[in-house]
Design an enzyme around this catalytic site. Structure first.
Site, mmCIF file in Angstrom:
data_model
loop_
_atom_site.group_PDB
_atom_site.id
_atom_site.type_symbol
_atom_site.label_atom_id
_atom_site.label_comp_id
_atom_site.label_asym_id
_atom_site.label_seq_id
_atom_site.Cartn_x
_atom_site.Cartn_y
_atom_site.Cartn_z
ATOM 1 N N LYS A 1 -1.124 0.533 -25.269
ATOM 2 C CA LYS A 1 -1.425 0.433 -26.710
ATOM 3 C C LYS A 1 -0.096 0.495 -27.471
ATOM 4 C CE LYS A 1 -6.093 1.932 -25.767
ATOM 5 N NZ LYS A 1 -7.146 2.952 -25.905
ATOM 6 N N GLU A 18 -0.490 4.831 -0.623
ATOM 7 C CA GLU A 18 -1.274 6.038 -0.896
ATOM 8 C C GLU A 18 -0.409 7.286 -0.740
ATOM 9 O OE1 GLU A 18 -4.767 6.014 1.529
ATOM 10 O OE2 GLU A 18 -5.789 4.574 0.242
ATOM 11 N N TYR A 30 0.845 -1.189 0.000
ATOM 12 C CA TYR A 30 0.000 0.000 0.000
ATOM 13 C C TYR A 30 0.880 1.238 0.000
ATOM 14 C CZ TYR A 30 -5.022 -0.039 -0.020
ATOM 15 O OH TYR A 30 -6.321 -0.076 -0.437
ATOM 16 N N THR A 76 -2.899 6.109 -22.375
ATOM 17 C CA THR A 76 -2.784 4.767 -21.812
ATOM 18 C C THR A 76 -1.317 4.370 -21.961
ATOM 19 O OG1 THR A 76 -3.155 3.705 -23.952
ATOM 20 C CG2 THR A 76 -5.099 4.085 -22.581
ATOM 21 N N ASP A 95 -5.554 13.565 -25.562
ATOM 22 C CA ASP A 95 -5.618 12.172 -25.108
ATOM 23 C C ASP A 95 -4.929 11.349 -26.201
ATOM 24 O OD1 ASP A 95 -6.237 9.547 -24.621
ATOM 25 O OD2 ASP A 95 -8.371 9.887 -24.238
ATOM 26 N N ARG A 128 -1.292 -2.532 -18.829
ATOM 27 C CA ARG A 128 -2.540 -1.764 -18.834
ATOM 28 C C ARG A 128 -2.451 -0.652 -17.809
ATOM 29 N NH1 ARG A 128 -6.494 -3.144 -21.582
ATOM 30 N NH2 ARG A 128 -5.491 -4.658 -22.882
HETATM 31 C C1 LIG Z 1 -8.177 3.310 -25.056
HETATM 32 C C2 LIG Z 1 -8.533 4.718 -24.868
HETATM 33 C C3 LIG Z 1 -8.834 5.235 -23.594
HETATM 34 C C4 LIG Z 1 -9.116 4.396 -22.380
HETATM 35 O O1 LIG Z 1 -8.225 3.542 -21.944
HETATM 36 P P1 LIG Z 1 -8.605 2.408 -20.882
HETATM 37 O O2 LIG Z 1 -7.277 2.054 -20.342
HETATM 38 O O3 LIG Z 1 -9.304 1.342 -21.632
HETATM 39 O O4 LIG Z 1 -9.474 3.034 -19.834
HETATM 40 C C5 LIG Z 1 -9.035 6.607 -23.464
HETATM 41 N N1 LIG Z 1 -8.973 7.400 -24.523
HETATM 42 C C6 LIG Z 1 -8.721 6.945 -25.761
HETATM 43 C C7 LIG Z 1 -8.674 7.913 -26.898
HETATM 44 C C8 LIG Z 1 -8.520 5.586 -25.977
HETATM 45 O O5 LIG Z 1 -8.308 5.137 -27.225
#
Ligand SMILES: *Cc1c(COP(=O)(O)O)cnc(C)c1O
Length: 424
Positions: free
Chosen positions: A220, A47, A45, A217, A191, A226
């Site tokens: 990807k 925090e 933990y 993220t 994003d 993840r």
């Molecule tokens: C995949 C994605 C997310 C979210 O990611 P998670 O880890 O699945 O919550 C947010 N924004 C965009 C543009 C994405 O392609």
């Protein structure tokens, strides 16, 4: 007796190894990334943030988290990084919490034009707690028209403008977005969940000089575990004039940190953060840059092969790692295509195309990406072979004999490209 769950994990490994993975948001992490993820750090933990924790015994995880932060800063050339968001959705939620009040208006790319659920979908908190307005792509070009973005922004005056998408095959004009944001006094967020790896290696327009806040993220194109991250290129005082008890302006980085914890999350996942640190270390290497080059070459090769077979690609091609195929001219739905291809162990996902006339459960398109197959080692010619198989199946998508034959060929073919030879 071994838990049945481990049998399922073995089955999932076999599935991943024998198939061609073309889901644009997926990838295969390295053995080191996997090892950090499965480590004893899950027991801790922590925090708070490095040096300022609410629990004892954090000296080592402090060092781990600091390495993750420092590597991420180096990777994107930013002043501030938060590596604690549990996912991309959590990263976005924290930025919204930091920059808006419930009921405030923000602007994002229409979900059916490639945007993400967290950019204002009515089924997501972002569309329930805040008031979303949308910009879209043009029917003829499949591209965002910046004059129309400016028009919508002037009319709606959102507090926050969100750029980025899950299914947009083109680069972004962040400079113009910033001019629009400045004109109406909005905060600009990028994003980069999908193209993060292409941006880190400078293959696409860099949002860092233009966007106030960047989320992503890590799983990807970045090829980590993840998870989510938040960055600020150059830290700045909050625009609402909030001050500390001593009267000095509170920096945006402090507000984001508080929004992640305690605002949105509890204890950070230090095993995931360790795994992120390992992945960021890998992303800083020459090999990773060469990998991203190949991801893009493979995407170009696949896009070219689809066009040569008269498939309609949204925006006629791609600048990045993914493409969106409009299947209407072939008389197919996304659902039918996905079902047939999955039976041949070629994994894609059905996807809405802009101005789709089908529901999100059926759709008229499929999204295809090259990050995962490129990690497996496929080159341009291999990707063109995949398009051959895809076309062969789609042109006769109810022919089980054909599908079976292709599946055997795909399984045989993928054996040439190892996946965790040390583990499997
Ligand atoms: C995949 C994605 C997310 C979210 O990611 P998670 O880890 O699945 O919550 C947010 N924004 C965009 C543009 C994405 O392609």
């Amino acid at each position: 007796m071994r838990d049945v769950v481990f049998e399922l994990i073995q089955k999932e490994y076999d599935r991943q190894f024998s198939g061609a993975e073309l889901i644009a948001s997926e990838n295969f992490v390295s053995k080191n990334v996997l090892e950090a993820l499965g480590s004893v750090l899950t027991n801790k933990y922590a925090e708070g943030y490095p040096g300022k924790r609410y629990y004892g015994g954090c000296e080592i995880v402090d060092q781990v988290e600091q390495i993750a932060i420092d590597r991420l800063k180096a990777l994107f050339g930013v002043e501030y990084a938060n590596v604690q968001p549990h996912s991309g959705a959590q990263a976005n939620a924290a930025v919204f919490l930091a920059t808006m009040q419930p009921g405030d208006k923000f602007m994002g790319l229409d979900l059916s034009h490639g945007g993400h659920l967290t950019h204002g979908s009515p089924v997501n908190y972002s569309g329930k707690v805040y008031v979303p307005v949308f910009y879209g792509v043009e029917k003829e070009t499949g591209r965002i028209d910046m004059d129309k973005v400016a028009e919508t922004a002037r009319r709606e005056r959102p507090k926050l403008i969100v750029t980025g998408a899950s299914a947009y095959p083109r680069d972004w004009d962040f400079k113009r977005f910033r001019e629009i944001a400045d004109e109406i006094g909005a905060i600009l967020m990028a994003d980069i969940a999908h193209p993060a790896g292409l941006i880190a290696t400078k293959k696409l327009t860099d949002p860092v000089p233009y966007c106030h806040i960047i989320t992503s993220t890590t799983h990807k194109t970045l090829r980590g575990p993840r998870g989510g991250i938040i960055m600020i290129g150059k830290d700045f005082p909050n625009p609402w004039g909030r001050t500390t008890a001593k009267g000095s302006p509170i920096m945006m980085s402090t507000i984001i940190n508080s929004a992640v914890f305690p605002g949105f999350q509890g204890g950070p996942l230090e095993h995931v953060i360790a795994s992120k640190a390992v992945a960021f270390g890998e992303a800083l290497t020459e090999q990773y840059s060469a990998y991203i080059d190949q991801v893009m070459k493979n995407a170009q090769a696949m896009a070219g092969a689809f066009v040569a077979k008269n498939y309609h690609l949204i925006s006629e091609g791609t600048d990045n790692h993914l493409m969106l195929v409009d299947l209407r001219s072939k008389g197919l739905t996304g659902k039918a295509a996905e079902n047939a291809l999955v039976r041949a162990d070629i994994t894609i996902n059905k996807n809405m195309v802009p101005f789709d006339d089908q529901s999100p459960f059926v759709t008229s398109g499929m999204r295809i990406g090259t990050p995962a197959v490129t990690t497996r080692g496929l080159k341009e010619a291999d990707c063109i072979q995949l398009v051959e198989w895809i076309d062969h199946i789609l042109m006769d998508h109810e022919n089980e004999t054909k599908i079976n034959t292709v599946r055997q060929e795909v399984n045989q073919f993928m054996k040439k490209f190892p996946l965790y030879p040390e583990i499997g």
